[in-house]
Design a protein around this motif. Structure first.
Motif, PDB file in Angstrom:
ATOM      1  N   GLU A  56       0.844  -1.201   0.000  1.00 46.73           N
ATOM      2  CA  GLU A  56       0.000   0.000   0.000  1.00 46.73           C
ATOM      3  C   GLU A  56       0.871   1.239   0.000  1.00 46.73           C
ATOM      4  OE1 GLU A  56      -4.180  -1.208   2.235  1.00 46.73           O
ATOM      5  OE2 GLU A  56      -2.749   0.101   3.235  1.00 46.73           O
ATOM      6  N   ASN A  57       0.361   2.286  -0.622  1.00 45.14           N
ATOM      7  CA  ASN A  57       1.082   3.554  -0.679  1.00 45.14           C
ATOM      8  C   ASN A  57       0.361   4.577   0.196  1.00 45.14           C
ATOM      9  OD1 ASN A  57       2.566   5.807  -1.283  1.00 45.14           O
ATOM     10  ND2 ASN A  57       2.124   5.806  -3.478  1.00 45.14           N
ATOM     11  N   GLN A  58       0.873   4.755   1.404  1.00 45.95           N
ATOM     12  CA  GLN A  58       0.271   5.708   2.336  1.00 45.95           C
ATOM     13  C   GLN A  58       1.127   6.954   2.518  1.00 45.95           C
ATOM     14  OE1 GLN A  58      -0.842   3.839   6.057  1.00 45.95           O
ATOM     15  NE2 GLN A  58      -1.649   2.019   5.052  1.00 45.95           N
ATOM     16  N   LEU A  59       2.144   7.123   1.705  1.00 43.94           N
ATOM     17  CA  LEU A  59       3.080   8.223   1.899  1.00 43.94           C
ATOM     18  C   LEU A  59       2.540   9.567   1.430  1.00 43.94           C
ATOM     19  CD1 LEU A  59       6.483   6.546   0.935  1.00 43.94           C
ATOM     20  CD2 LEU A  59       5.312   6.634   3.143  1.00 43.94           C
ATOM     21  N   THR A  60       1.473   9.562   0.644  1.00 42.90           N
ATOM     22  CA  THR A  60       0.929  10.823   0.126  1.00 42.90           C
ATOM     23  C   THR A  60      -0.533  11.025   0.507  1.00 42.90           C
ATOM     24  OG1 THR A  60       0.654   9.606  -1.969  1.00 42.90           O
ATOM     25  CG2 THR A  60       2.505  11.139  -1.825  1.00 42.90           C
ATOM     26  N   SER A  61      -0.991  10.327   1.521  1.00 45.72           N
ATOM     27  CA  SER A  61      -2.389  10.460   1.940  1.00 45.72           C
ATOM     28  C   SER A  61      -2.727  11.894   2.337  1.00 45.72           C
ATOM     29  CB  SER A  61      -2.676   9.517   3.115  1.00 45.72           C
ATOM     30  OG  SER A  61      -2.483   8.170   2.748  1.00 45.72           O
ATOM     31  N   SER A 408      12.324 -19.113  -8.189  1.00 43.28           N
ATOM     32  CA  SER A 408      13.010 -20.388  -8.408  1.00 43.28           C
ATOM     33  C   SER A 408      14.188 -20.592  -7.464  1.00 43.28           C
ATOM     34  CB  SER A 408      13.508 -20.475  -9.861  1.00 43.28           C
ATOM     35  OG  SER A 408      14.415 -19.415 -10.140  1.00 43.28           O
ATOM     36  N   GLU A 409      14.547 -19.561  -6.677  1.00 43.03           N
ATOM     37  CA  GLU A 409      15.701 -19.639  -5.787  1.00 43.03           C
ATOM     38  C   GLU A 409      15.277 -19.323  -4.357  1.00 43.03           C
ATOM     39  OE1 GLU A 409      18.667 -16.978  -7.260  1.00 43.03           O
ATOM     40  OE2 GLU A 409      18.331 -17.576  -9.344  1.00 43.03           O
ATOM     41  N   PRO A 410      15.577 -20.172  -3.389  1.00 42.89           N
ATOM     42  CA  PRO A 410      15.201 -19.886  -2.005  1.00 42.89           C
ATOM     43  C   PRO A 410      16.054 -18.774  -1.396  1.00 42.89           C
ATOM     44  CG  PRO A 410      16.522 -21.883  -2.111  1.00 42.89           C
ATOM     45  CD  PRO A 410      16.248 -21.487  -3.532  1.00 42.89           C
ATOM     46  N   GLY A 411      15.430 -18.039  -0.463  1.00 40.60           N
ATOM     47  CA  GLY A 411      16.178 -17.038   0.289  1.00 40.60           C
ATOM     48  C   GLY A 411      15.837 -15.601  -0.013  1.00 40.60           C
ATOM     49  N   TRP A 412      14.927 -15.367  -0.956  1.00 50.07           N
ATOM     50  CA  TRP A 412      14.510 -14.002  -1.281  1.00 50.07           C
ATOM     51  C   TRP A 412      13.172 -13.708  -0.587  1.00 50.07           C
ATOM     52  CZ3 TRP A 412      17.534 -10.678  -4.092  1.00 50.07           C
ATOM     53  CH2 TRP A 412      18.604 -11.243  -4.804  1.00 50.07           C
ATOM     54  N   PHE A 413      12.996 -12.445  -0.166  1.00 49.07           N
ATOM     55  CA  PHE A 413      11.777 -12.035   0.534  1.00 49.07           C
ATOM     56  C   PHE A 413      11.336 -10.656   0.034  1.00 49.07           C
ATOM     57  CE2 PHE A 413      13.827 -15.086   3.203  1.00 49.07           C
ATOM     58  CZ  PHE A 413      12.826 -15.750   3.893  1.00 49.07           C
ATOM     59  N   ARG A 414      10.030 -10.488  -0.140  1.00 51.23           N
ATOM     60  CA  ARG A 414       9.504  -9.160  -0.464  1.00 51.23           C
ATOM     61  C   ARG A 414       9.154  -8.427   0.820  1.00 51.23           C
ATOM     62  NH1 ARG A 414       3.749  -7.523  -3.097  1.00 51.23           N
ATOM     63  NH2 ARG A 414       3.215  -7.853  -0.910  1.00 51.23           N
ATOM     64  N   VAL A 415       9.606  -7.185   0.922  1.00 53.77           N
ATOM     65  CA  VAL A 415       9.351  -6.361   2.099  1.00 53.77           C
ATOM     66  C   VAL A 415       8.741  -5.036   1.644  1.00 53.77           C
ATOM     67  CG1 VAL A 415      10.304  -5.422   4.219  1.00 53.77           C
ATOM     68  CG2 VAL A 415      11.413  -7.380   3.138  1.00 53.77           C
ATOM     69  N   CYS A 416       7.541  -4.731   2.111  1.00 51.67           N
ATOM     70  CA  CYS A 416       6.851  -3.495   1.750  1.00 51.67           C
ATOM     71  C   CYS A 416       7.183  -2.403   2.757  1.00 51.67           C
ATOM     72  CB  CYS A 416       5.340  -3.721   1.701  1.00 51.67           C
ATOM     73  SG  CYS A 416       4.837  -5.019   0.544  1.00 51.67           S
ATOM     74  N   TYR A 417       7.455  -1.201   2.264  1.00 54.48           N
ATOM     75  CA  TYR A 417       7.904  -0.126   3.153  1.00 54.48           C
ATOM     76  C   TYR A 417       7.087   1.162   3.042  1.00 54.48           C
ATOM     77  CZ  TYR A 417      10.228   1.196  -1.229  1.00 54.48           C
ATOM     78  OH  TYR A 417      10.488   1.505  -2.546  1.00 54.48           O
ATOM     79  N   ALA A 418       6.052   1.191   2.220  1.00 57.81           N
ATOM     80  CA  ALA A 418       5.313   2.440   1.999  1.00 57.81           C
ATOM     81  C   ALA A 418       3.954   2.477   2.687  1.00 57.81           C
ATOM     82  CB  ALA A 418       5.127   2.678   0.496  1.00 57.81           C
ATOM     83  N   ASN A 419       3.640   1.444   3.486  1.00 59.09           N
ATOM     84  CA  ASN A 419       2.324   1.360   4.118  1.00 59.09           C
ATOM     85  C   ASN A 419       2.375   1.717   5.600  1.00 59.09           C
ATOM     86  OD1 ASN A 419       3.787  -0.921   4.826  1.00 59.09           O
ATOM     87  ND2 ASN A 419       1.975  -2.192   5.088  1.00 59.09           N
ATOM     88  N   MET A 420       3.410   2.458   6.018  1.00 56.83           N
ATOM     89  CA  MET A 420       3.582   2.766   7.435  1.00 56.83           C
ATOM     90  C   MET A 420       4.258   4.117   7.595  1.00 56.83           C
ATOM     91  SD  MET A 420       6.732   0.148   8.161  1.00 56.83           S
ATOM     92  CE  MET A 420       5.795  -1.196   7.454  1.00 56.83           C
ATOM     93  N   ASP A 421       4.233   4.623   8.831  1.00 58.16           N
ATOM     94  CA  ASP A 421       4.881   5.905   9.082  1.00 58.16           C
ATOM     95  C   ASP A 421       6.361   5.694   9.390  1.00 58.16           C
ATOM     96  OD1 ASP A 421       5.007   4.984  11.718  1.00 58.16           O
ATOM     97  OD2 ASP A 421       3.310   6.194  12.385  1.00 58.16           O
TER      98      ASP A 421
END
Length: 485
Positions: A56-61, A408-421
């Motif tokens: 989510e994009n909460q940086l411009t609310s 296809s490769e283990p060890g990668w993670f998606r991290v969201c950073y725009a949905n918080m203060d």
């Protein structure tokens, strides 16, 4: 007869309703459940789970809120706008309000640097990108047919395109050795495998900018996809819902630019379709504004009929038509959004780099593709899941494992950073650092670095058991990961 009823209960629900097509058992959704059960709050629940699995994009609310306050007549639910209430609430044409389609078409051009224009008559509404993808799948494929999808890809596609349509998704394997870039060889390998398995491929689905990578497809790659679909007479669906989240280089290039400007490449426009929404670029996921833009007249006509099942409310159309038609606001919003996303990206990736965590270099999206391969006990997906469960339940951060994105490769993670203060970002960085620095002594310069704040830990010659005294890092020691500096 009574005995038969006890032994053979009738199937009361459909196979779709009772099946697992939604994919709710995926780690992608399990992380959300962990957050819902114990959500982080800086004062009421400081040891709760931080939600970093939601794009989510909460940086411009604040910019949107200011506009709404300054333009009360844009809503039919205010004294200033109520005079249009009857006309708008009774409007039922599934083509949509003309002013809304005009505004969306102009906004789509604006988010693409005004290098291309969009025809309002090709704008088809749907209930968010979810509905837009499903409608597109219904228009292009029959049950059992397939779309090729480069990996890693958004887990929701398994629900959006497959659940009710019966369409298959076939992975096009992309690898970290070239930063997961899509190649012609990968496309041909996936298509040949489908032919060997007697699966009819009807199209290729790409996401640009990429979810989960945050990368932007360059012009050469886009030209490759066009050549590929033309040679094989299959459709190309371009998910461009993150078009205005690009904050760096390279800039975003729409598939529309390629087919309109690169006259040296053969292209049957009837094969090209764009899915868009305002959920990410404007931060309006709750408004459920999805768009199908097709260069194929038959697809436009069919999709418009099907849009009756997921129309955007006229109240929403009316408000957004006024907002998107405000050129000064749109200009300021897009510029400020890119600026804030870029700042947040640099803060977050910079914080991770302090403890040796790297991310795939990206310039768009609302997330980073975090590389934790060096923290796995073994290079397996079982080890990835073990690490993910620890991050969820002990570090108490909801991130999404790469396996849920079909990586296809283990060890990668998606991290969201725009949905918080900003405060929540610092707490999350603090927890991640504490986790990585478990049982590791770290030396830092005596002078306090400028990146530290009163919410960040100073790790100067501290052991992990000392770090765990922090009230924001409620994590016991564990032998799973032995990190090294």
């Amino acid at each position: 007869m009574g005995l038969m009823n006890k032994q053979q209960k009738p199937q009361l629900l459909s196979k779709i309703a009772t099946g697992n097509g939604h994919g709710e058992d995926s780690p992608y959704f399990d992380g959300w459940k962990a957050y819902d059960e114990n959500p982080f709050h800086p004062t009421n629940n400081p040891n709760g789970v931080i939600q970093m699995g939601l794009a989510e994009n909460q940086l411009t609310s604040d910019l949107v809120e200011d506009w709404v306050m300054s333009n009360p007549e844009a809503s039919i639910c205010t004294p200033e706008g109520v005079y249009d209430f009857k006309a708008i609430s009774n409007f039922q044409d599934y083509h949509g309000l003309p002013e809304f389609r005009n505004a969306v078409a102009k906004f789509m051009g604006k988010t693409r640097g005004n290098r291309v224009t969009f025809d309002p008559d090709r704008i088809v509404m749907s209930g968010g990108a979810t509905g837009a993808h499903e409608v597109t799948a219904f228009c292009l494929a029959d049950p059992g047919d397939a779309f090729l999808v480069p990996t890693p890809y958004y887990p929701g596609f398994d629900r959006d395109l497959r659940w009710r349509t019966g369409v298959q998704l076939l992975p096009v394997i992309c690898e970290s050795s070239n930063n997961f870039k899509l190649t012609k060889q990968a496309l041909e390998t996936a298509l040949n495998k489908a032919k060997q398995d007697n699966i009819r491929v009807k199209g290729l689905l790409i996401t640009n900018p990429s979810n989960p990578l945050g990368t932007v497809m360059d012009r050469t790659t886009l030209r490759t996809t066009l050549t590929f679909i033309n040679e094989n007479r299959i459709h190309l669906i371009c998910d461009e819902i993150y078009a205005a989240t690009v904050f760096g280089h390279p800039p975003f290039t729409s598939i529309a630019e390629i087919i309109e400007q690169d006259t040296d490449i053969e292209c049957d426009r009837d094969l090209v379709h764009i899915v868009y929404s305002l959920s990410k670029d404007m931060g309006f996921p709750g408004f459920r504004v999805g768009i199908i833009y097709s260069y194929n007249d038959a697809v436009v006509n069919c999709a418009r009929k099907m849009s009756s099942f997921g129309l955007v409310s006229t109240q929403t159309q009316y408000l957004l038509a006024a907002m998107l038609a405000d050129e000064a606001f749109v200009e300021r919003f897009l510029g400020e959004s890119a600026k804030r996303l870029g700042q947040r990206y640099r803060v977050f990736t910079g914080g991770l780099s302090k403890v040796g965590i790297k991310c795939l270099q990206s310039s768009g999206g609302l997330f980073v593709w975090m590389d934790l391969r060096h923290l796995l006990k073994e290079k397996t997906f079982d080890s990835e899941m073990e690490l993910w469960r620890m991050i969820i339940h002990e570090v108490k951060i909801n991130v999404s494992p790469g396996s849920s994105f079909h990586c296809s490769e283990p060890g990668w993670f998606r991290v969201c950073y725009a949905n918080m203060d900003d405060r929540a970002v610092q707490v999350s960085l603090q927890r991640i650092r504490a986790f990585v620095l478990q049982n590791v002594e770290v030396k830092v310069p005596e002078k306090r670095p400028c990146w530290q704040s009163n919410l960040r830990l100073s790790f100067k010659t501290r052991r992990f058991d000392d770090i765990m005294m922090s009230p924001h890092s409620p994590m016991p020691q564990s032998p799973l990961v032995k990190a090294t500096t």
